[in-house]
Structures are given as C-alpha cells and as structure tokens.
Motif scaffolding. Structure first.
Motif, PDB file in Angstrom:
ATOM      1  N   LYS A   1      66.887 -91.690  51.283  1.00 55.75           N
ATOM      2  CA  LYS A   1      66.447 -91.245  49.970  1.00 55.75           C
ATOM      3  C   LYS A   1      67.039 -92.186  48.843  1.00 55.75           C
ATOM      4  CE  LYS A   1      66.805 -87.314  47.144  1.00 55.75           C
ATOM      5  NZ  LYS A   1      67.552 -85.849  46.880  1.00 55.75           N
TER       6      LYS A   1
ATOM      7  N   GLU B   1      58.771 -91.831  57.209  1.00 48.66           N
ATOM      8  CA  GLU B   1      59.726 -91.210  57.971  1.00 48.66           C
ATOM      9  C   GLU B   1      60.213 -89.675  57.460  1.00 48.66           C
ATOM     10  OE1 GLU B   1      62.287 -93.038  60.591  1.00 48.66           O
ATOM     11  OE2 GLU B   1      60.248 -92.383  60.828  1.00 48.66           O
ATOM     12  N   ARG B   2      59.793 -89.526  56.208  1.00 52.04           N
ATOM     13  CA  ARG B   2      59.947 -88.407  55.526  1.00 52.04           C
ATOM     14  C   ARG B   2      58.982 -87.274  55.693  1.00 52.04           C
ATOM     15  NH1 ARG B   2      62.252 -89.496  50.007  1.00 52.04           N
ATOM     16  NH2 ARG B   2      60.777 -91.042  49.833  1.00 52.04           N
ATOM     17  N   GLU B   3      57.726 -87.882  55.258  1.00 55.41           N
ATOM     18  CA  GLU B   3      56.752 -86.931  55.385  1.00 55.41           C
ATOM     19  C   GLU B   3      55.476 -87.703  55.869  1.00 55.41           C
ATOM     20  OE1 GLU B   3      55.837 -84.268  51.756  1.00 55.41           O
ATOM     21  OE2 GLU B   3      57.504 -85.611  50.805  1.00 55.41           O
TER      22      GLU B   3
ATOM     23  N   ASP C   1      58.629 -93.256  53.242  1.00 54.94           N
ATOM     24  CA  ASP C   1      57.759 -92.169  52.900  1.00 54.94           C
ATOM     25  C   ASP C   1      57.107 -91.487  54.217  1.00 54.94           C
ATOM     26  OD1 ASP C   1      57.994 -92.548  50.070  1.00 54.94           O
ATOM     27  OD2 ASP C   1      56.167 -93.558  49.981  1.00 54.94           O
TER      28      ASP C   1
END
Length: 261
Positions: A120, A171-173, A169
């Motif tokens: 993050k 990896e997260r969404e 991005d």
C-alpha cells in the motif's frame, strides 16, 4: 525554486510554473539540469545547442544565451540558482531535490524497496512519483544527443514505474487492473512484463482461455514482426496457466534501479 523537465522545461517559483522562452535557452537550461551541477565544457554545449552547424561566432553566441538565461532565472525572484562561468565551461548550482527528475527517481527507488513488505505504501509512493509527469520528458527541447538520450532513458523509467504500479494494483484488485493492462498491451506490445501480468490477471479471474489466447497472440506477433520467440520466462508462465498451476508465480519483479544520466 523548483525545476521541471518531466514534461515541458520550466521553473516553478512562488507556486507558479514559468516556461523558458527561446529554444536555445531551454536547451541550455535542460543540459545544465540533467548534468546535476557538474561543469559542462563549452564545446559540449556548442553541440547541444547547434549540432554540427554552429554559428561563426559560436563562443560569443553561447555567452549571450548564458547571460539571457541567467537574467531569466534572476527575474523569477529570490532563490535563483547560481549559473557559474568558468574558463572551460558552465555549471548551474542547485539542490538535487529541486529537480523533478531526481524526486521521481528517489520516489520510485523507495517504492521498490517497500513493494515486498508494504504494498500500500509502495503504491502511494509510485502514484506520487508518476504524478510529477506532465507529459513526455523534455518535450519542448530539440537539443543534441545528451537531451535525446536522457529523454529516452526517462521514458523507459516512467514505463517501468507504471508497470510496477500496475502490478501492485493487480495484486490488490485483479479485475479492475485488467482493463488498464489490456490498454498497456496495445500501446506497448513488446513489453513482455505487461503481457505476463495480463495473462496472470485473466487466469486468476477464471479466464484461462483468454490468458492462453493472450500468449498465442503475443507470440504470433513477435514471430511475424521480430522473428523471435517469447522469453523463457513468458513461456514458463504460459505453461503454468496451461497446466492450471494453482498459484502462478507473480510478474512483480521490479526493474533495475535507473542509473543517473
């Protein structure tokens, strides 16, 4: 006073951006900035400003442009850097943090150091660093080989940082990253890292057939237009997807840290 080359060349003073009038003054400022305060021999500046066709009175012409640039910077208010004249050349004294190129590189380096342990924070740093760009680097400078090479190098660094941000991005969404990855694969068809990320994103969303087709399309394009096969790494990723490996390895390897121009 801050200096900008990630876009048009100019100076930020008192919260306002000021472009540099005159093509030769812009080239001169750009060369002084990308050299990081080092002394630049007058002979090198001749080539950057005039190429292979310098004026007959090239020494006087350079001195005139230096004087104009010095006055331009001083007119922007207090805090103007010192443009030094030496017997063999010229240099501009400024803090490294006052040039957007250096701020960008430092931010990207910090982000890459954080990617493995704080995605993050790394994404936020990359967002901030990429936000410094206002267009193509040195876009209004038509200088010599130095300016051209720095512009090419910075374009590559910008693309690599964009890929890093896309990976975070992704990896997260995963679903929300697919559209941007598809766009990037069209704009930069030879970037295998983008192709690999797109394949992984599709696969992880349950779209194995599309992931496989993405590979075949990229391979066909490389063979037809470049006469080469995909890299072993991309072929390995294809085989992982083809064999439905439960947890495909990632494509999130960061690019090597850029070296100063």
């Amino acid at each position: 006073m801050k200096f900008k080359i990630l876009g048009s060349v100019g100076v930020e003073a008192h919260g306002h951006f000021h472009s540099i009038r005159g093509g030769h003054q812009r080239v001169l400022l750009a060369v002084l900035l990308v050299n990081g305060g080092r002394l630049i021999p007058a002979e090198e500046l001749y080539g950057e400003l005039w190429g292979e066709q310098p004026p007959v009175t090239v020494e006087n012409a350079l001195q005139a442009h230096v004087s104009r640039l010095r006055r331009t910077l001083q007119a922007l208010g207090p805090g103007a850097p010192v443009l030094l004249t030496r017997s063999t050349g010229y240099s501009l004294e400024f803090a490294a943090g006052d040039l957007d190129m250096n701020v960008f590189r430092r931010g990207v380096g910090r982000a890459r150091a954080l990617m493995a342990r704080d995605a993050k924070a790394a994404a936020a740093l990359l967002d901030q660093s990429l936000g410094l760009w206002r267009g193509a680097a040195l876009q209004d400078v038509t200088g010599g080989l130095l300016c051209q090479s720095v512009a090419v190098q910075l374009a590559e660094e910008h693309l690599a940082a964009t890929e890093d941000k896309l990976w975070l991005d992704f990896e997260r969404e995963v679903p929300s990253a697919i559209g941007e990855l598809k766009r990037m694969s069209v704009v930069h068809p030879w970037r295998e890292r983008v192709t690999e990320m797109l394949m992984l994103a599709l696969y992880r969303c349950g779209r194995q057939a599309e992931a496989i087709e993405t590979y075949h399309a990229a391979r066909a394009r490389m063979i037809a237009e470049l006469g080469t096969e995909p890299s072993p790494q991309l072929r390995e990723r294809f085989l992982d997807i083809l064999n439905q490996v439960p947890a495909c390895p990632g494509a999130g390897r960061s690019a090597p840290a850029p070296q100063p121009a």
